[in-house]
Design an enzyme around this catalytic site. Sequence first.
Site, PDB file in Angstrom:
ATOM      1  N   SER A  76      67.901  45.408  88.567  1.00 45.51           N
ATOM      2  CA  SER A  76      66.809  46.292  88.973  1.00 45.51           C
ATOM      3  C   SER A  76      65.719  46.184  87.893  1.00 45.51           C
ATOM      4  O   SER A  76      65.389  45.090  87.448  1.00 45.51           O
ATOM      5  CB  SER A  76      67.322  47.722  89.135  1.00 45.51           C
ATOM      6  OG  SER A  76      66.288  48.604  89.477  1.00 45.51           O
ATOM      7  N   TYR A 133      55.879  46.276  94.059  1.00 48.42           N
ATOM      8  CA  TYR A 133      57.079  45.797  93.376  1.00 48.42           C
ATOM      9  C   TYR A 133      58.047  46.914  93.010  1.00 48.42           C
ATOM     10  O   TYR A 133      59.258  46.806  93.233  1.00 48.42           O
ATOM     11  CB  TYR A 133      56.637  45.050  92.115  1.00 48.42           C
ATOM     12  CG  TYR A 133      57.721  44.702  91.131  1.00 48.42           C
ATOM     13  CD1 TYR A 133      58.547  43.597  91.329  1.00 48.42           C
ATOM     14  CD2 TYR A 133      57.898  45.449  89.960  1.00 48.42           C
ATOM     15  CE1 TYR A 133      59.529  43.258  90.402  1.00 48.42           C
ATOM     16  CE2 TYR A 133      58.874  45.120  89.032  1.00 48.42           C
ATOM     17  CZ  TYR A 133      59.688  44.022  89.252  1.00 48.42           C
ATOM     18  OH  TYR A 133      60.647  43.687  88.331  1.00 48.42           O
ATOM     19  N   LYS A 147      62.507  47.652  93.314  1.00 53.30           N
ATOM     20  CA  LYS A 147      63.459  47.816  92.226  1.00 53.30           C
ATOM     21  C   LYS A 147      64.154  49.171  92.293  1.00 53.30           C
ATOM     22  O   LYS A 147      65.327  49.298  91.944  1.00 53.30           O
ATOM     23  CB  LYS A 147      62.749  47.627  90.882  1.00 53.30           C
ATOM     24  CG  LYS A 147      62.319  46.181  90.645  1.00 53.30           C
ATOM     25  CD  LYS A 147      63.517  45.232  90.683  1.00 53.30           C
ATOM     26  CE  LYS A 147      63.168  43.802  90.376  1.00 53.30           C
ATOM     27  NZ  LYS A 147      64.331  42.901  90.328  1.00 53.30           N
TER      28      LYS A 147
END
Length: 250
Positions: free
Chosen positions: A139, A153, A157
């Site tokens: 992650s 983005y 994660k």
Amino acid sequence: MLLQGKVAIVTGGVTGIGKSIAIGLHEQGAKIAINHLPSQINLFNDIKEIIPDALSVPGDISKPETSQFIVDETIKKFQKIDILVSNAGICEFKDFLETDAQTYQRTVEINLNGSYFITQAVGKQMKEQGHGGSIIAISSISALVGGGKQVHYTPTKAGILSLMQSCACALGPYGIRCNAILPGTIRTQLNDEDMKDDTKRQYMEGRIPLGRLGKTDDLIGPAVFLASDLSEYVNGAQLLVDGGLFVNLQ
């Protein structure tokens, strides 16, 4: 040799964090299957000089069929799977209001969907084998904090972290442990251009209590720990590897 006799899959394993982890697991005795893009075969050949019996499994991780192919090819060569490091990912810094739909969708497809599909495929294989296993997803500290040029983005994660937490519950009854590693600012090919700006790099270093950016090799120890029996009662955990950056942002 904490991983002697183990078999590990590493996605995105020919560059950056994935490459370092693949080599680190190998040095602890594991057999390694490396997923990479077909265009990266030369990078895989470089790794073969370090890991002579490494298995190349080319394919686009965003496609569900790639994950099953990775599992099938690994079983064909090594007969089992004990460890998965779901690492493949992309990160392109962009202004939120200028980020096109294709960039967003591709980031989700590779980072989050790819991790989902490979975790599911490996989880099925581990359940069938009947002796548990360790699934580790890469992650990011970005799962916990925002980033103005990472709006496309950071949700991926955060999703990967949530995926590991839920899979810890879903797969735990089969002895399969699922954990996430959250790197801080690690100098890789993904941010190398960004970090060439001395002012920005010095600013980033100034926020990190240890006073330096991370190296890809800084992820080896945490990955080996989570892959090995040293962490046999660690499940659903998140391990920050950030030099103290997160706590310094409080």
